[in-house]
Design an enzyme around this catalytic site. Structure first.
Site, PDB file in Angstrom:
ATOM      1  N   SER A 498       0.852  -1.190   0.000  1.00  0.00           N
ATOM      2  CA  SER A 498       0.000   0.000   0.000  1.00  0.00           C
ATOM      3  C   SER A 498       0.894   1.249   0.000  1.00  0.00           C
ATOM      4  O   SER A 498       1.682   1.430  -0.934  1.00  0.00           O
ATOM      5  CB  SER A 498      -0.954  -0.032   1.193  1.00  0.00           C
ATOM      6  OG  SER A 498      -1.979   0.905   1.037  1.00  0.00           O
ATOM      7  N   ASP A 585      -8.379  -5.073  -6.378  1.00  0.00           N
ATOM      8  CA  ASP A 585      -8.087  -4.088  -5.337  1.00  0.00           C
ATOM      9  C   ASP A 585      -8.959  -2.844  -5.513  1.00  0.00           C
ATOM     10  O   ASP A 585      -8.856  -2.141  -6.514  1.00  0.00           O
ATOM     11  CB  ASP A 585      -6.604  -3.701  -5.422  1.00  0.00           C
ATOM     12  CG  ASP A 585      -6.124  -2.917  -4.211  1.00  0.00           C
ATOM     13  OD1 ASP A 585      -6.966  -2.316  -3.519  1.00  0.00           O
ATOM     14  OD2 ASP A 585      -4.910  -2.903  -3.967  1.00  0.00           O
ATOM     15  N   HIS A 617      -6.676  -5.774  -1.946  1.00  0.00           N
ATOM     16  CA  HIS A 617      -5.617  -4.933  -1.370  1.00  0.00           C
ATOM     17  C   HIS A 617      -4.768  -5.780  -0.430  1.00  0.00           C
ATOM     18  O   HIS A 617      -4.897  -5.709   0.794  1.00  0.00           O
ATOM     19  CB  HIS A 617      -6.240  -3.747  -0.656  1.00  0.00           C
ATOM     20  CG  HIS A 617      -5.270  -2.623  -0.412  1.00  0.00           C
ATOM     21  ND1 HIS A 617      -4.613  -1.975  -1.432  1.00  0.00           N
ATOM     22  CD2 HIS A 617      -4.848  -2.031   0.738  1.00  0.00           C
ATOM     23  CE1 HIS A 617      -3.834  -1.034  -0.924  1.00  0.00           C
ATOM     24  NE2 HIS A 617      -3.950  -1.059   0.391  1.00  0.00           N
TER      25      HIS A 617
END
Length: 675
Positions: A498, A585, A617
């Site tokens: 991330s 995602d 994600h």
């Protein structure tokens, strides 16, 4: 009361028996198999039911994590309640009447979480929110109301969650509040809505009282951007007369505040200049605060109520490690307590308060008992402008055979960067630290500016500093590691997911020779497209993103986002790069990885790119996580010279699609061909 229910080419031979003595060289330390670190835990998330009669936990059933239940008096009589075949169930929680276990799950990582319940006796499973492209939110589960809970769903308008009362026995949903623009709702323990939060244009929130089902016109509390991540309600006492807050208004770090509802008068219960107070233990009958949690270098409970101090003192004395109270019965006579000793797998105990007895229920990963796990050492690193960065260091046994936290010789290092960026690294068992240290690397995780937990000023110092001062903090941490003999400047990799993936791309583009290589997991490459594709249910937080990252609606903001987007500097990459991405995602769209891979291809810059079509994600399915980490450790072995377990058959059974660059990772071409 609902308080918080809710990311070298040489290959060593696997040695099945773990050495017990400290090692002097990497070869003397047995290689811990990837599957033991990243496979399914044997058991996790143990909880006692409100009536104190049952235990629940999450454990594999036919290789997939499912919900299990057992009588408290006989945990050996456990049985699986759910039968998920593909997507693991990662959290579960009890209904107030102890008749149902509730859980949320999505499909393929799309984060459209739906709410399910399964009857403890019959095993009948019910989907409570049978809607498409909908994300459920839990508003409140009260110990006082046994047959209902409050939830919110965005099936009418994807931007806003309407509040419903869910009658658990029948599954009937009754509309409580049709939402026309509020970010969040708060109820008392009678399940009456009492507060609504609405996003402000400056990125903050206004809080409005709700009376008789209607939101009042004027706010009773206003929170600006600077306090938006450090100020929020924690919940009401059972009688509804007191509202607790974590509150940084008028101070730097968030204090614990008790507000008298009738008069509005706030009273400071506790504050600490070193760190935010964000949660605590509350009396299960009265809802009054009993102890708060404080995390500076390590996390601890600080008792307020004498009635609980003796229990916390007893647990601290008897349990060797950092512990957390994870559930409590309605009578408050039975607790589940999780213990983390860092260098041993976590364990969960049943605590009988009356008899002051601890009973070990399970060890989450018994296959790691006796494994050569390493300690973690908190560090305070000074950034170039004097800011203190709380960080965590793990050293391989070859560099620190005595476990002192001091490297006897420099070794290659992986800078492992947390996501968010509005989150933090913490002290405790960390599977990536253990895995990488076992492969021969020092591992350093840094709470760079913008990380949460250290006050609003620390967060604000990261505003509009993506790829700049936030990145400088990471570079300063590397300088610290080099100066302290932990590593050498030419043997440092950067890795993360991330925002950590963004930091990896920033490192390889903005400072192209600072790192030997990078591993980017679901990291954004283009801040424009990142902001364009945020999920619709994040509408209320959009202004906060703009003010902390860069505003795409202004000329200056667009210029900033352009210069902070690694995609625009892909031609600067000169170090090896591995990218992992989930195709579904919703936060960091697959386009973020596709774009930078395409840009590198246009310049004939090599890259290895792995996509998982059934992930979002991050990689929730262990078979996929193991597959990617098999690629990652062999990639790092090529780059840094550390050890690696061969890829072998790790990709079999996973959905890994190696889009390109298999030739750059030892054993990957063969693995792809044999999949």
């Amino acid at each position: 009361m609902l308080r918080s229910i809710l990311i070298a080419l040489s290959v060593a031979v696997i040695v099945p028996v773990y050495a017990q003595a400290p090692a002097a060289s990497p070869a003397d330390t047995p290689l811990i198999e990837r599957a033991k670190l990243f496979g399914n835990p044997t058991k996790t998330a143990g909880r006692v039911s409100p009536d104190g009669k049952w235990l629940s936990w999450i454990a594999p059933r036919d290789g997939v994590l499912n919900v299990w239940v057992a009588p408290l008096a006989d945990p050996s009589a456990a049985r699986a309640l759910t039968d998920e075949k593909t997507r693991p169930i990662r959290s579960a929680f009890w209904s107030p009447d102890s008749k149902t276990l509730l859980f949320i799950n999505d499909k393929g990582g799309d984060e459209n979480f739906l709410l399910y319940g399964v009857d403890v006796v019959s095993g009948k499973q019910t989907l409570y929110t049978p809607f498409e492209k909908t994300r459920v939110q839990l508003v409140n589960i009260s110990r006082q109301v046994k047959d209902r809970i409050l939830i919110a769903v965005n099936n009418r308008d994807p931007r806003w969650h309407d509040v419903y009362s869910l009658h658990l026995p029948t599954g009937k949903l009754t509309l409580v509040y049709k939402n026309d623009g509020y970010a969040e709702f708060f109820s008392d323990e009678s399940l009456n809505l009492r507060l609504a939060a609405k996003a402000r244009k400056d990125g903050g929130n206004d809080f409005y009282r709700i009376s008789n089902g209607k939101v009042e016109n004027s706010p009773i509390g206003q929170v600006g951007l600077e306090d938006s991540l450090t100020t929020a309600p924690l919940g009401f006492t059972t009688d509804g007369k007191t509202l607790y807050w974590r509150d940084s208004r008028g101070r730097d770090t968030a204090a614990l505040i008790a507000q008298d509802v009738a008069s509005g008068k706030p009273t400071v219960i506790a504050t600490d200049v070193r760190a935010d107070i964000t949660s605590g233990l509350f009396d299960v009958r009265t809802g009054r605060i009993q102890a708060y949690e404080l995390e500076v270098l390590k996390r601890e409970y600080v008792p307020i109520d004498p009635s609980i101090k003796a229990d916390l003192d007893f647990l601290e004395k008897e349990l060797k490690g950092q512990f957390s109270v994870t559930s409590r019965s309605d009578k408050d006579d039975k607790w589940t307590v999780a213990v983390d000793t860092v260098s041993a797998p976590a364990a969960t105990y049943l605590y009988d308060r009356k008899g002051k007895r601890l009973t070990k229920l399970y060890v989450s990963r018994p296959e790691l008992e006796g494994a050569p796990l390493v300690p973690m050492f908190p560090q305070e690193i000074q950034a170039r402008d004097g800011l203190t960065l709380v960080s965590y260091l793990s050293l391989p046994k070859s560099a620190d055979p005595q476990g002192s936290g001091k490297a006897e010789r420099p070794v290659p290092m992986v800078l492992f960067v947390h996501g968010g960026p509005w989150g933090r690294d913490s002290y405790g068992y960390h599977s990536y630290h253990q895995w990488l240290a076992n492969r021969g690397y020092a591992v350093l995780s840094v709470n760079f500016r913008a990380s949460t937990g250290f006050g609003k000023e620390f967060i604000a110092k990261g505003n509009l500093e993506w790829g700049r001062k936030m990145h400088d903090d990471l570079l300063d941490a590397v300088d610290w590691a080099v100066a302290n003999g932990i590593t050498t400047r030419d043997k440092v990799a950067i890795m993360g997911g991330s925002y950590g993936g963004y930091a990896t791309l920033a490192g390889l583009t903005f400072t192209p020779e600072a790192f030997a290589c990078g591993v980017d997991i679901v990291g954004p490459s283009n801040l424009f497209t990142l902001l364009e594709t945020i999920p619709p249910y994040w509408e209320a937080f959009k202004q906060q993103f703009y003010r902390r990252m860069g505003d795409p609606t202004t000329e200056s903001g667009r210029a900033m986002l352009k210069e902070r987007s690694p995609l625009n500097f892909a031609d600067k990459i000169v170090r090896p790069l591995l990218i992992g991405q989930g195709a579904n995602d919703p936060r960091v769209n697959v386009r973020e990885s596709d774009q930078i891979v395409a840009a590198m291809n246009a310049k004939s810059i090599p890259v290895t790119y792995v996509v998982f079509p059934d992930e979002g994600h991050g990689f929730a399915r262990p078979v996929n996580n193991i597959a990617f980490n098999a690629v990652a450790e062999n990639f790092l072995g090529n780059c840094l010279g550390g050890r690696a377990e061969p890829i072998g058959a790790a990709l079999k059974g996973s959905t890994a699609q190696v889009k390109q660059g298999a030739q750059f990772v030892q054993g990957l071409q063969e693995a792809v061909g044999g999949k």
